[in-house]
Enzyme design. Structure first.
Site, PDB file in Angstrom:
ATOM      1  N   ASP A 252     -32.459  21.296  18.929  1.00  0.00           N
ATOM      2  CA  ASP A 252     -33.165  21.324  20.364  1.00  0.00           C
ATOM      3  C   ASP A 252     -32.802  20.099  20.909  1.00  0.00           C
ATOM      4  O   ASP A 252     -32.350  18.995  20.139  1.00  0.00           O
ATOM      5  CB  ASP A 252     -34.558  21.385  20.144  1.00  0.00           C
ATOM      6  CG  ASP A 252     -35.160  21.134  21.452  1.00  0.00           C
ATOM      7  OD1 ASP A 252     -34.996  21.812  22.539  1.00  0.00           O
ATOM      8  OD2 ASP A 252     -36.060  20.301  21.487  1.00  0.00           O
TER       9      ASP A 252
ATOM     10  N   ASP B 161     -38.813  20.211  18.550  1.00  0.00           N
ATOM     11  CA  ASP B 161     -40.226  19.419  18.670  1.00  0.00           C
ATOM     12  C   ASP B 161     -41.111  20.089  19.312  1.00  0.00           C
ATOM     13  O   ASP B 161     -42.478  19.677  19.468  1.00  0.00           O
ATOM     14  CB  ASP B 161     -39.870  17.929  19.050  1.00  0.00           C
ATOM     15  CG  ASP B 161     -39.697  18.140  20.722  1.00  0.00           C
ATOM     16  OD1 ASP B 161     -38.876  18.909  21.046  1.00  0.00           O
ATOM     17  OD2 ASP B 161     -40.480  17.541  21.547  1.00  0.00           O
TER      18      ASP B 161
ATOM     19  N   ASP C  73     -39.893  25.655  20.773  1.00  0.00           N
ATOM     20  CA  ASP C  73     -38.938  25.823  19.618  1.00  0.00           C
ATOM     21  C   ASP C  73     -39.794  26.529  18.648  1.00  0.00           C
ATOM     22  O   ASP C  73     -39.090  27.017  17.512  1.00  0.00           O
ATOM     23  CB  ASP C  73     -38.620  24.367  19.325  1.00  0.00           C
ATOM     24  CG  ASP C  73     -37.997  23.429  20.123  1.00  0.00           C
ATOM     25  OD1 ASP C  73     -37.191  24.113  20.869  1.00  0.00           O
ATOM     26  OD2 ASP C  73     -38.130  22.438  20.217  1.00  0.00           O
TER      27      ASP C  73
END
Length: 647
Positions: free
Chosen positions: A343, A538, A542
């Site tokens: 990410d 995080d 996600d």
């Protein structure tokens, strides 16, 4: 512990209702499996201390037998239930082996086996509870109530679950949006990082889509509901997490088939060794002794220890270096991964915008510090993340005292204006050909750009960006070398920002503008290509991709509650360099496990063959069995050494 995986998730349904931090963070310590495992371990320790200390045999036998009861009753009951359903598993055989061990004086061996299985079951139960609690925590993102507008303009506060497609709701400044929909009236900046992961609030005007659980900025919006509450993005995220978790559980089917074959074979062989010789006139005592010896030497104690000590030692080693690996299964599987997907916001970057430059225009009459001082003073009343970044930049520039701003106004999508020391100060979005070159350069470098006007004259361009984490580029390169495959970047940001971040950290495979379901699709695409994917993220957005990937790793310092609970491992100090290290440690642990299994399997095979083809003395059988157990245990404990982390 395979039976625990099949039976214990149902018992985890006793989770408390969401809404309490205690429920999400502390309830696992009170799980029955955890309490019984802790009691069994305590009794085992007491028995060992009494035995080593030379206490009367009755005292430490009593402690060990109580350990049997505390740690063995639940797998024993589960095994009997499985037997009633005409299936046989290792749980029941372990209890039988422990009882047989005690019957011939080897009560310590049986108690140790009980402790190992009870502890494994407790870890499984904790993981199950935390997954369920994390989904409940996600559902709290969306508000419970919303202001529904009637056709005559009157407002009624209703439960979000009562909203229907076509309803119109009003969302005031600073409120969370209660439903998926489109903007029918109004303009505002919406912070949708929880859903898309975008680091900057997004301007929403008429016709723009909005999502439940996101935070409205300074404008007022009228939103037309387009999706029922049970199908909104937040609800779908929770469903995807649970679905992916159930999908992972099906990978245990192969292990269960092996377990059945082994269990049936062991029981059949033991009974045959007892009854067949008796049928041909063998002596009862000699036949029973041979059968008991077979049960002991064929017991998979060494096989259990062949697997757990290396993996648990690796987990402890990783924990000392800031990586929390949640189970031995995860530690084993990390070494099989071949692709890492990152990410962006909060993972490769800090997730907090910062001022990167202040470019004065050719016609300015102020210095850069003066412009920054005026801009910070005007932005200080604002709650926008860019405003906080500008004020923070003024603080870092040692501008101690900011003048007071008067007549502060905020216009979503336009900017702010205020009077500072008699000057009209405006911070607005860039426009006009005279600034196009500088704006274009800064935006292509991944910056968000605002223009500072003082008394109607453009004085400077302030560029802001989400800062790349120190060491991110080195960590990405190390991961690529370790896995021998290039990593992937998955982000909700636009192509320009994604390309800039990719250039900074050395990632070429970049997927942008991804909603949570798009990240899931990207992970599945990689998996369909034969990749074993680790997703590092995080945010709440996600979590579905983490659950879908073979493994998920969360950033611990700023990670959302759902990401931390869904992830299989957590980087506690947000040090990306630990990703390659923990994967390498996992590979080392897998090699030790294989070596241990070869040792344990070979010893069992030799002892079983000896017992079947010859006459294996019981003391020698016990010595060989326990000797192999000690060998594989000590071999696994080597992974506790600090140097294993740096190999």
């Amino acid at each position: 512990m395979n039976t625990a995986q099949r039976t214990r998730p149902e018992r985890a349904d006793t989770a408390q209702a969401p809404g309490s931090d205690i429920t999400r963070h502390s309830s696992t310590r009170w799980l029955p499996e955890v309490r019984w495992a802790a009691l069994a371990l305590s009794l085992f320790a007491i028995g060992l201390a009494l035995q080593v200390g030379g206490a009367p045999a009755a005292t430490w036998w009593t402690a060990y037998l109580l350990c049997y009861a505390a740690g063995g009753w639940e797998p024993g009951v589960s095994g009997l239930q499985a037997l009633r359903e005409k299936t046989l598993d290792v749980d029941l055989l372990m209890i039988v082996a422990a009882i047989v061990a005690a019957s011939i004086g080897q009560v310590f061996d049986g108690a140790l086996l009980i402790v190992i299985f009870a502890t494994s079951g407790a870890l499984e139960a904790v993981a199950t509870r935390r997954t369920r609690d994390s989904v409940n925590a996600l559902l709290e993102l969306a508000p419970d109530r919303a202001s529904r507008m009637a056709p005559d303009g009157t407002e009624t506060v209703v439960a979000v679950v009562e909203l229907a497609v076509g309803d119109v709701v009003r969302v005031r400044p600073g409120e969370r949006i209660g439903a998926d929909g489109t903007v029918g009236h109004g303009t505002s900046d919406v912070d949708q990082a929880t859903i898309t992961g975008e680091s900057m609030p997004v301007l929403k005007d008429i016709g723009a889509p909005v999502y439940a659980g996101t935070m409205n900025g300074t404008g007022s919006l009228l939103i037309e509901v387009t999706t029922p509450a049970e199908k909104c993005v937040v609800a779908r995220i929770g469903a995807m997490v649970e679905e992916a978790s159930r999908t992972k559980a099906t990978t245990q089917l192969f292990i269960e088939r092996i377990e059945q074959r082994y269990s049936i074979g062991m029981v059949t062989a033991t009974l045959a060794l007892f009854f067949i010789p008796l049928a041909f006139g063998a002596e009862l005592q000699e036949t029973l002794l041979r059968a008991i010896t077979f049960m002991i030497v064929a017991s998979p104690c060494a096989v259990v220890l062949a697997t757990m000590p290396p993996l648990l030692s690796a987990i402890a080693n990783a924990g000392r270096h800031g990586v929390l690996v949640k189970s031995a299964v995860v530690m084993e599987q990390l070494g099989l991964s071949d692709t890492v997907a990152f990410d962006k916001t909060g993972t490769l970057t800090r997730g907090i915008p910062q001022v990167t430059s202040v470019d004065l225009t050719p016609w300015t009459t102020f210095t850069a510090p003066d412009v920054l001082r005026f801009a910070a003073a005007a932005e200080r009343p604002s709650q926008h993340p860019l405003a906080a970044a500008i004020v923070a930049a003024a603080t870092r520039a040692s501008i101690d005292r900011l003048p007071e701003a008067e007549g502060f106004e905020s216009s979503p999508g336009r900017g702010v204006r205020a009077t500072v020391e008699g000057h009209l100060v405006e911070i607005v979005s860039p426009s006009g050909a005279e600034l196009a070159d500088v704006v274009s350069i800064r935006e292509h470098a991944g910056n968000t750009v605002v223009v500072v006007l003082i008394d109607g004259v453009a004085q400077a361009i302030i560029s802001l960006a989400d800062e790349v984490r120190p060491g991110a580029a080195d960590a990405v390169r190390t991961v690529a070398r370790t896995l021998e495959r290039p990593p992937v970047l998955l982000t909700g940001d636009n192509e320009r920002t994604g390309a800039w971040i990719g250039e900074q950290v050395g990632i070429k495979d970049i997927r942008t503008k991804l909603l949570p379901q798009d990240k899931v699709a990207a992970v599945r695409e990689l998996q369909d290509a034969g990749r074993r994917v680790v997703l590092v993220g995080d945010g709440v957005n996600d979590a579905p991709a983490m659950a879908t990937a073979h493994l998920g790793i969360a950033m611990g310092a700023r990670g959302s509650d759902l990401a931390l609970q869904t992830a299989d491992a957590v980087i506690v100090r947000d040090d990306l360099s630990t990703i390659a290290s923990v994967i390498t440690l996992s590979r080392r642990a897998r090699r030790v496990v294989i070596a241990n299994l070869i040792i344990a399997g070979s010893v069992i095979a030799v002892l079983v063959a000896w017992d079947l083809l010859g006459t294996l003395p019981l003391p020698l059988g016990v010595a060989g069995h326990e000797g192999s157990t000690v060998i594989v245990g000590l071999n696994g404990l080597r992974l506790l050494r600090r140097r294993e982390w740096h190999r």
